[in-house]
Design a protein around this motif. Structure first.
Motif, short mmCIF file in Angstrom:
data_model
loop_
_atom_site.label_atom_id
_atom_site.label_comp_id
_atom_site.label_asym_id
_atom_site.label_seq_id
_atom_site.Cartn_x
_atom_site.Cartn_y
_atom_site.Cartn_z
N THR A 22 -20.06 -19.98 -4.90
CA THR A 22 -18.82 -20.33 -4.11
C THR A 22 -19.47 -20.44 -2.61
N ALA A 23 -19.36 -21.55 -2.21
CA ALA A 23 -19.49 -21.34 -0.65
C ALA A 23 -18.45 -21.92 0.42
N ILE A 24 -18.39 -21.04 1.31
CA ILE A 24 -17.47 -21.30 2.02
C ILE A 24 -18.03 -22.27 3.35
N ILE A 25 -17.41 -23.12 3.81
CA ILE A 25 -17.82 -24.00 4.85
C ILE A 25 -16.83 -24.30 5.97
N THR A 26 -17.13 -23.71 7.01
CA THR A 26 -16.11 -23.97 8.22
C THR A 26 -16.13 -25.46 8.63
N VAL A 76 -8.65 -16.03 1.67
CA VAL A 76 -9.79 -16.40 0.65
C VAL A 76 -9.93 -15.15 -0.55
N ARG A 77 -9.51 -13.84 -0.11
CA ARG A 77 -9.77 -12.98 -0.83
C ARG A 77 -8.73 -13.00 -2.03
N GLN A 78 -7.46 -13.54 -1.69
CA GLN A 78 -6.47 -13.86 -2.64
C GLN A 78 -6.89 -14.82 -3.53
N LEU A 79 -7.79 -15.56 -3.35
CA LEU A 79 -8.25 -16.57 -4.26
C LEU A 79 -9.10 -15.99 -5.64
N GLU A 80 -9.44 -14.71 -5.09
CA GLU A 80 -10.14 -13.98 -6.25
C GLU A 80 -11.41 -14.83 -6.98
N MET A 81 -12.11 -15.50 -5.85
CA MET A 81 -13.38 -16.17 -6.03
C MET A 81 -14.36 -15.41 -5.38
N PRO A 82 -15.70 -15.31 -5.97
CA PRO A 82 -16.63 -14.51 -5.33
C PRO A 82 -17.22 -15.32 -4.00
N VAL A 83 -17.55 -14.57 -3.04
CA VAL A 83 -17.97 -15.27 -1.80
C VAL A 83 -19.46 -15.16 -1.82
N GLN A 115 -21.55 -8.86 0.47
CA GLN A 115 -22.15 -7.86 -0.22
C GLN A 115 -21.90 -7.67 -1.71
N SER A 116 -20.49 -7.82 -2.05
CA SER A 116 -19.78 -7.39 -3.25
C SER A 116 -20.21 -8.53 -4.37
N SER A 117 -20.46 -9.59 -3.80
CA SER A 117 -20.89 -10.69 -4.73
C SER A 117 -22.16 -10.42 -5.59
N ASP A 118 -22.30 -10.91 -6.91
CA ASP A 118 -23.34 -10.67 -7.62
C ASP A 118 -24.36 -11.67 -7.86
#
Ligand code: NDP
Length: 315
Positions: free
Chosen positions: A4-8, A74-81, A128-131
């Protein structure tokens, strides 16, 4: 699993082309952080992106509250970052007067640097918390802030000076609206903001790479003379700039090619080195480029970090 990639700023130009390039691989889900939901949604559809390959989340970098809300959403989406790309930017070369963000910062530095600084700091713990095996934080830079290049020497040149304007809040009330304390100049403010982007990437690297394993990188994707970035320039400039870049400087790249380059920095297994400013040669091969003296000044990077922290309410 998919990354999962966040792009602004994924509603146009480089951000959109990168989102499309990543989505097309089938290996990425893109969170598009955009200030105009409808525009972003139309752009993704027009680009032919599969509707399951992206999620649009509202983000206005000209408001620190919006940045904080974006992080919550974003956190509510419950997707990893897994990867964060700070790409959005404003460029106001013809503005006679400064404009300001909701928090009262001059717009170019407020959006391009301070909004992204807060966003990147907030999302570091999520990274940091993404695996994911290769987690990355990418801040898009530019040649124009690099005074060791020809393009970087076109006046007005980037110069942060001793950062007195930034330390004063960049609000034009008690302080100057320019980082170095000078008179407002929209083109210079953009270049200064890009120097901030490149300094910030390196400071992140020094502070966090070893402990977190996150790769921090910046890049100059080439001159994408057709994007909306030049929308506020005079019409004659907008007409002549693309052919000038294509045939004279030969620095021109299409939005598609630039998107592929940034997508490489997001996902290519060979581009994992941290603290690097990537560029591409004429054959579209990536290489580690040199930054100008100011854009690689570690003392300035530290000072910039500390002042920025105060301005965005982190210190
Ligand atoms: P565009 O103008 O096409 O894209 C900029 C994006 O930033 C748009 O999606 C825009 O949103 C978004 N944006 C602007 N203000 C805000 C805000 N307040 N909040 C959220 N998003 C915002 O330009 P480019 O694609 O050319 O620029 C992308 C990056 O590439 C920038 O970092 C730029 O510095 C860099 N770059 C560009 C070069 C070029 O030649 N074009 C060369 C070197 C670097 P909206 O669609 O709503 O306007």
């Amino acid at each position: 699993r998919k990354g999962t990639a966040i792009i602004t700023g994924a509603s146009s130009g480089l951000g959109l082309a990168t989102a499309k390039a990543l989505a097309e691989t089938g290996k990425w889900h893109v969170i598009m952080g955009c200030r105009d939901f409808l525009k972003a949604s139309r752009a993704a559809k027009a680009a032919g992106m599969d509707k399951d390959s992206y999620t649009i989340v509202h983000l206005d970098l000209a408001s620190l509250d919006s940045v904080r809300q974006f992080v919550k959403n974003v956190r509510q989406l419950e997707m990893p970052v897994d990867v964060v790309v700070c790409n959005a930017a404003v460029y106001q070369p013809t503005a006679k007067e400064p404009s300001f963000t909701a928090d009262g910062f001059e717009m170019s530095v407020g959006v391009n640097h301070l909004g992204h600084f807060l966003l990147a700091r907030e999302l570091l713990s999520d990274l940091q918390s993404s695996d994911y095996p290769s987690k990355r934080l990418i801040i898009v830079g530019s040649i124009t802030g690099n005074t060791n290049t020809l393009a970087g020497n076109v006046p007005p040149k980037a110069n942060l000076g001793d950062l007195r304007g930034l330390a004063g809040g960049l609000n034009g009330v008690g302080s100057s609206v320019m980082i170095d304390g000078g008179e407002f100049d929209g083109a210079k403010a953009y270049k200064d903001s890009k120097v901030c982007n490149m300094l910030t990437m390196q400071e992140f690297h020094r502070r966090y790479h070893e402990d977190t394993g996150v790769t921090f990188a910046s890049l100059y994707p080439g001159c994408i003379a057709t994007t909306g970035l030049f929308r506020e320039h005079i019409p004659l400039f907008r007409l002549l700039f693309p052919p000038f870049q294509k045939y004279i400087t030969k620095g021109y790249v299409s939005e598609e090619e630039a998107g592929k380059r940034l997508a490489q920095v997001v996902s290519d297994p060979s581009l994992t080195k941290s603290g690097v400013y990537w560029s591409w040669n004429k054959n579209s091969a990536s290489f580690e480029n040199q930054l100008s003296e100011e854009a690689s000044d570690a003392d300035k990077a530290k000072k910039l970090w500390e002042i920025s922290e105060k301005l965005v309410g982190l210190a």
